[in-house]
Design a protein around this motif. Structure first.
Motif, PDB file in Angstrom:
ATOM      1  N   ILE A 266       0.841  -1.205   0.000  1.00  0.00           N
ATOM      2  CA  ILE A 266       0.000   0.000   0.000  1.00  0.00           C
ATOM      3  C   ILE A 266       0.874   1.252   0.000  1.00  0.00           C
ATOM      4  N   ALA A 267       1.899   1.281   0.838  1.00  0.00           N
ATOM      5  CA  ALA A 267       2.782   2.457   0.896  1.00  0.00           C
ATOM      6  C   ALA A 267       3.480   2.681  -0.446  1.00  0.00           C
ATOM      7  N   ASN A 268       4.021   1.612  -1.025  1.00  0.00           N
ATOM      8  CA  ASN A 268       4.688   1.743  -2.327  1.00  0.00           C
ATOM      9  C   ASN A 268       3.716   2.221  -3.399  1.00  0.00           C
ATOM     10  N   ALA A 269       2.503   1.645  -3.382  1.00  0.00           N
ATOM     11  CA  ALA A 269       1.508   1.976  -4.406  1.00  0.00           C
ATOM     12  C   ALA A 269       1.073   3.431  -4.315  1.00  0.00           C
ATOM     13  N   VAL A 270       0.812   3.906  -3.101  1.00  0.00           N
ATOM     14  CA  VAL A 270       0.399   5.302  -2.929  1.00  0.00           C
ATOM     15  C   VAL A 270       1.533   6.234  -3.361  1.00  0.00           C
ATOM     16  N   ALA A 271       2.767   5.917  -2.962  1.00  0.00           N
ATOM     17  CA  ALA A 271       3.910   6.740  -3.356  1.00  0.00           C
ATOM     18  C   ALA A 271       4.060   6.767  -4.880  1.00  0.00           C
ATOM     19  N   ALA A 272       3.860   5.617  -5.526  1.00  0.00           N
ATOM     20  CA  ALA A 272       3.982   5.545  -6.980  1.00  0.00           C
ATOM     21  C   ALA A 272       2.910   6.393  -7.665  1.00  0.00           C
ATOM     22  N   LEU A 273       1.673   6.285  -7.212  1.00  0.00           N
ATOM     23  CA  LEU A 273       0.588   7.053  -7.833  1.00  0.00           C
ATOM     24  C   LEU A 273       0.780   8.552  -7.635  1.00  0.00           C
ATOM     25  N   LEU A 274       1.196   8.942  -6.432  1.00  0.00           N
ATOM     26  CA  LEU A 274       1.403  10.366  -6.172  1.00  0.00           C
ATOM     27  C   LEU A 274       2.603  10.911  -6.943  1.00  0.00           C
ATOM     28  N   SER A 275       3.502  10.026  -7.365  1.00  0.00           N
ATOM     29  CA  SER A 275       4.674  10.439  -8.147  1.00  0.00           C
ATOM     30  C   SER A 275       4.398  10.402  -9.644  1.00  0.00           C
ATOM     31  N   HIS A 276       3.234   9.866 -10.042  1.00  0.00           N
ATOM     32  CA  HIS A 276       2.874   9.747 -11.458  1.00  0.00           C
ATOM     33  C   HIS A 276       1.478  10.347 -11.644  1.00  0.00           C
ATOM     34  N   PRO A 277       1.408  11.663 -11.800  1.00  0.00           N
ATOM     35  CA  PRO A 277       0.106  12.348 -11.842  1.00  0.00           C
ATOM     36  C   PRO A 277      -0.854  11.800 -12.893  1.00  0.00           C
ATOM     37  N   GLY A 278      -0.330  11.403 -14.054  1.00  0.00           N
ATOM     38  CA  GLY A 278      -1.205  10.862 -15.082  1.00  0.00           C
ATOM     39  C   GLY A 278      -1.887   9.576 -14.650  1.00  0.00           C
ATOM     40  N   GLN A 279      -1.132   8.706 -13.977  1.00  0.00           N
ATOM     41  CA  GLN A 279      -1.699   7.439 -13.487  1.00  0.00           C
ATOM     42  C   GLN A 279      -2.694   7.697 -12.354  1.00  0.00           C
ATOM     43  N   LEU A 280      -2.367   8.664 -11.490  1.00  0.00           N
ATOM     44  CA  LEU A 280      -3.272   9.024 -10.400  1.00  0.00           C
ATOM     45  C   LEU A 280      -4.586   9.554 -10.960  1.00  0.00           C
ATOM     46  N   THR A 281      -4.502  10.398 -11.974  1.00  0.00           N
ATOM     47  CA  THR A 281      -5.705  10.943 -12.602  1.00  0.00           C
ATOM     48  C   THR A 281      -6.555   9.822 -13.195  1.00  0.00           C
ATOM     49  N   ALA A 282      -5.909   8.842 -13.800  1.00  0.00           N
ATOM     50  CA  ALA A 282      -6.638   7.735 -14.437  1.00  0.00           C
ATOM     51  C   ALA A 282      -7.443   6.933 -13.417  1.00  0.00           C
ATOM     52  N   VAL A 283      -6.836   6.597 -12.273  1.00  0.00           N
ATOM     53  CA  VAL A 283      -7.573   5.786 -11.294  1.00  0.00           C
ATOM     54  C   VAL A 283      -8.628   6.617 -10.574  1.00  0.00           C
ATOM     55  N   ARG A 284      -8.377   7.919 -10.416  1.00  0.00           N
ATOM     56  CA  ARG A 284      -9.409   8.777  -9.823  1.00  0.00           C
ATOM     57  C   ARG A 284     -10.615   8.891 -10.746  1.00  0.00           C
TER      58      ARG A 284
END
Length: 397
Positions: free
Chosen positions: A244-262
């Protein structure tokens, strides 16, 4: 014979960026030698096909020597030998009895209880903020797996703060505190098993399923075996902490991927699979031991030698995954990552870990739409060549 690359696991470059070092080993040869102080050389499969084949090959066995067993009182010893140390018919028997408690369907049925644990932790999160920041690892990712285990095992509410402390100790790894936590966990597991036996028809979680488990031939799990399962669940069940920690850090470091899952919550199951592939905590598989001399890629691995799989290299093998170093939450499922291993010892709790991670990330992103990193992630990595993990995850809510 092929020329084998060697990787020194104490090399600062390995500790800083294992993915690059392991990638070089993978592209140099399908087999490598890892140099680990105190263990001698360990043979390592670097590519997806070879790693997957080795993990399912009966010539390579997990044994007690594959693990670092902590010193425990004599009365705890019967519960320390888990399924992970077993092979053949002994392992198959226990897995067959336990497997129905850990199916994808059962994990999905547990989702409402997992959601409740996630929600309670998120409710408390703002209260832990200091200077506008909160450590998501300490106050969310770390306590969640043990909260879920307590719920599924029927641990009484008043005992859960202690179990949460034990969980934090277990996930921190070997040491004196780790060993001192074990008697309490075993005693609590015994009490929980006794309660499940006393009310066999009461609705429950994993523990109730295990207490009722019975094969067609009448074979059942003994109390010792169920208590051992609880210990195994506590030990292996901390995996979602780092995931979970790695995944959250990865998404917050990759705005495009974060936008996609949101934008599309339905992406979350596939996104979690991609996050396990791309930044899952397992960099190396638990070492197996060769049961006989085995020829691998022109080299003879001698009987008794330690053999592992470079999970981090296999999960980014361009022979299997297109553009493998790119995080892509829309990636179509292909050959499958090895984040939960493969073969007879494929992680029994994989479905539970998946659902837990999906629930945690979904709720976190929904609750805190402005969530952002509060420190450079590269400065927060633990120097661990076998596990990709953070020492903290400071965020602003």
């Amino acid at each position: 014979m092929i020329s084998l690359p060697e990787v020194d696991l104490t090399d600062p470059e390995v500790l800083r960026d294992p993915f690059t070092v392991y990638r070089r080993a993978r592209e140099a040869a399908p087999l490598a030698r890892l140099l680990i102080p105190g263990l001698g050389p360990v043979w390592a499969l670097t590519r997806h096909d070879g790693a997957r084949a080795m993990l399912g090959d009966a010539r390579f066995a997990l044994t007690a020597d594959s693990f670092m067993r902590p010193p425990v009182p004599d009365d705890c010893l019967p519960y320390m030998r888990t399924m992970s140390e077993m092979s053949g018919p002994e392992h198959a028997r226990l897995r067959k009895l336990a497997a129905p408690a850990f199916t994808p369907r059962r994990a999905a049925e547990f989702r409402p209880r997992i959601d409740a644990s996630v929600g309670a932790l998120l409710d408390d999160l703002p209260a832990h903020a200091e200077g506008g920041q909160v450590d998501l690892l300490r106050h969310f990712a770390r306590p969640l797996p043990m909260d879920v285990i307590c719920t599924l095992a029927g641990i009484p509410e008043q005992d859960r703060p202690r179990w949460r402390e034990w969980g934090a100790t277990v996930v921190a790894g070997a040491g004196g505190d780790f060993a001192r936590a074990i008697p309490g966990i075993v005693a609590g597991a015994k009490a929980a098993v006794a309660a499940a036996r006393a009310e066999p028809d009461a609705p429950g979680g994993v523990l109730a399923d295990l207490a009722r488990a019975q094969a067609e031939d009448g074979d059942r799990l003994s109390d010792t075996e169920i208590v051992t399962m609880v210990w195994h669940l506590v030990l292996a069940g901390q995996t979602p902490t780092n995931l979970i920690a790695n995944a959250v850090a990865a998404l917050l470091s990759h705005p495009g991927q974060l936008t996609a899952v949101r934008a599309d919550p339905a992406l979350m199951p596939a996104a979690v699979e991609e996050l396990i592939r791309w930044c899952g905590p397992a960099l190396l598989a638990i070492p197996r031991h060769a049961r006989q001399d085995v020829e691998l890629y022109g080299a003879t691995v001698p009987e008794g030698a330690k053999v592992t799989a470079l999970i981090a290299a296999a999960n980014r093998d361009p022979r299997v995954f297109a553009d493998p170093d790119r995080l892509d939450v829309t990636r179509a499922p292909g050959a499958g990552h090895l984040g939960f291993a493969h073969g007879p010892h494929f992680c029994l709790g994989a479905s539970l870990a998946r659902v837990q991670t999906q629930a945690a990330i979904t709720a976190l992103l929904r609750r805190f739409p402005g969530l952002a990193l509060a420190a450079p992630i590269d400065e927060l990595r633990a120097p661990d060549p076998g596990t990709w993990r953070l020492t903290a995850l400071p965020v602003t809510l």
